[in-house]
Design an enzyme around this catalytic site. Structure first.
Site, mmCIF file in Angstrom:
data_model
loop_
_atom_site.group_PDB
_atom_site.id
_atom_site.type_symbol
_atom_site.label_atom_id
_atom_site.label_comp_id
_atom_site.label_asym_id
_atom_site.label_seq_id
_atom_site.Cartn_x
_atom_site.Cartn_y
_atom_site.Cartn_z
ATOM 1 N N ARG A 159 -51.043 56.080 -24.343
ATOM 2 C CA ARG A 159 -50.662 57.464 -24.899
ATOM 3 C C ARG A 159 -51.827 57.880 -25.450
ATOM 4 N NH1 ARG A 159 -45.969 54.359 -26.624
ATOM 5 N NH2 ARG A 159 -44.016 54.933 -25.666
ATOM 6 N N LYS A 184 -45.068 53.943 -30.351
ATOM 7 C CA LYS A 184 -44.025 54.661 -30.907
ATOM 8 C C LYS A 184 -43.177 53.959 -31.948
ATOM 9 C CE LYS A 184 -43.280 58.802 -28.025
ATOM 10 N NZ LYS A 184 -42.452 59.318 -27.360
ATOM 11 N N HIS A 256 -51.104 61.778 -20.047
ATOM 12 C CA HIS A 256 -49.917 61.155 -19.812
ATOM 13 C C HIS A 256 -49.770 60.728 -18.245
ATOM 14 C CE1 HIS A 256 -46.608 59.798 -22.310
ATOM 15 N NE2 HIS A 256 -45.745 60.077 -21.285
ATOM 16 N N ARG A 259 -51.182 57.639 -17.676
ATOM 17 C CA ARG A 259 -50.299 56.659 -18.354
ATOM 18 C C ARG A 259 -49.306 56.368 -16.946
ATOM 19 N NH1 ARG A 259 -47.698 54.156 -22.753
ATOM 20 N NH2 ARG A 259 -45.387 54.485 -22.885
ATOM 21 N N HIS A 282 -42.154 50.452 -23.870
ATOM 22 C CA HIS A 282 -40.934 51.107 -23.888
ATOM 23 C C HIS A 282 -39.990 50.253 -24.948
ATOM 24 C CE1 HIS A 282 -41.828 53.688 -20.106
ATOM 25 N NE2 HIS A 282 -42.437 54.190 -21.091
ATOM 26 N N TYR A 291 -39.608 55.341 -12.787
ATOM 27 C CA TYR A 291 -40.804 54.905 -12.037
ATOM 28 C C TYR A 291 -40.148 54.404 -10.798
ATOM 29 C CZ TYR A 291 -43.738 55.840 -16.240
ATOM 30 O OH TYR A 291 -44.425 56.234 -17.278
#
Length: 340
Positions: A159, A184, A256, A259, A282, A291
């Site tokens: 990110r 995150k 992004h 990414r 994630h 994906y």
């Protein structure tokens, strides 16, 4: 009437920072959401933001604010839902501080999030990605830095906040090149680097010089690279790469997008969704499932493993022109005066 300023200050500083230990990005996102809300409310109520009262931020005003975001500011459903989530978090905080306003709070909490579209993930082709990586000229300090940033952003699937937040201490070049990334929710992950990426980073370290900042990437003034700074750099090199790869001119290249391209590259190479989830950091593998819809190779494997239903065979025979002219109907048409 209850002035809202002291409560929003307590929410941002006490609830988010002290109690929840929220990240800087979360605090900035929430603060920006309230900035937009208070500016809208002040204009609607013909007052100044500092004089707003909590009782004025009712469900009707919040609903109108969300509509304003979509119609006037052009925000999508995802952005709208993020602003609503910040408002609801504040309202839950106010339940304990202002019990007399429970009815007003419950009405705001009852506002539903808007359903978002589930579209295919956009990504770059191999040729497009290579053109962007080759765009920076490694003959200047800025070019060497830009090349290292682009390689690292793509290869590690970072990110933009993770990229510009990398510290010198997060980089390890011996015995194997790797980086430590804080994602995150302060979830950390360690990622190995491709040899090409490690080479690009080493070249940057050789010309980085001594600067006050401890961040890995800095701007021309020796200060930490910002999100907008990297977005500008990426846009500049994407435009230059479009001259070599014209298809790039039809795409909006963002950090992004790099990414997403990394995720699909890892998925096509490993055929393992769990590895993609670990690579991207994630929290749930359900987030990574987007994906699989964008990667056709997963569907091709399914086609190859299924026996397709057979088709009925047969040959189509076209009518010969001479035989058709000898059909009795041809003579009947010739004897009919109405067809002459």
């Amino acid at each position: 009437m209850t002035p809202i300023a002291p409560h929003i200050t307590a929410f941002l500083r006490q609830r988010l920072i002290e109690e929840r230990d929220a990240s800087r990005n979360t605090c900035e996102s929430y603060a920006y959401a309230f900035k937009l809300l208070f500016e809208f409310a002040a204009e609607r109520l013909k007052t100044t933001p500092a004089k707003l009262c909590f009782e004025q931020i009712d469900a009707t005003l919040v609903a109108d604010f969300l509509a304003h975001l979509e119609r006037r500011r052009g925000n999508g459903a995802n952005s709208r839902n993020l602003r609503l989530a910040a408002i609801k978090s504040f309202m839950r905080f106010m339940q304990y501080r202002l019990p007399a306003a429970l009815d007003q709070i419950q009405r705001v909490l009852a506002i539903p999030a808007k359903k978002t579209e589930s579209r295919l993930v956009k990504h770059l082709t191999v040729a497009e990605m290579q053109a962007i990586l080759d765009a920076p000229a490694p003959t200047s300090r800025e070019g060497i830095r830009d090349r290292a940033m682009l390689h690292l952003c793509f290869a590690a699937g970072l990110r933009v906040s993770e990229l510009v937040g990398l510290q010198m201490a997060d980089l390890r070049l011996q015995p194997e090149a790797s980086i430590r990334v804080e994602g995150k929710g302060r979830k950390e992950r360690c990622l190995p680097l491709w040899k090409q990426t490690a080479t690009a980073v080493r070249a940057w370290l050789a010309v980085r010089g001594t600067v006050p900042s401890s961040h890995l990437f800095v701007n021309a003034r020796g200060e930490v690279m910002t999100r907008s700074g990297f977005e500008y750099i990426l846009g500049k090199h994407a435009s230059a790469a479009a001259a070599v790869c014209p298809s790039l001119s039809q795409k909006r290249v963002s950090p992004h997008l790099l990414r997403h391209t990394c995720a699909l590259t890892v998925l096509q190479a490993t055929k393992d969704l769990r590895k993609v989830s670990l690579w991207l950091g994630h929290a749930s593998i359900q987030t990574t499932e987007i994906y699989t819809r964008a990667d056709p190779s997963v569907k091709l494997e399914a086609l190859e493993s299924i026996v397709a239903p057979a088709l009925r065979t047969g040959r189509f025979k076209a009518t010969d022109a001479l035989i058709a002219s000898l059909h009795p109907r041809a003579f009947a048409d010739a004897d009919d005066p109405s067809r002459r």
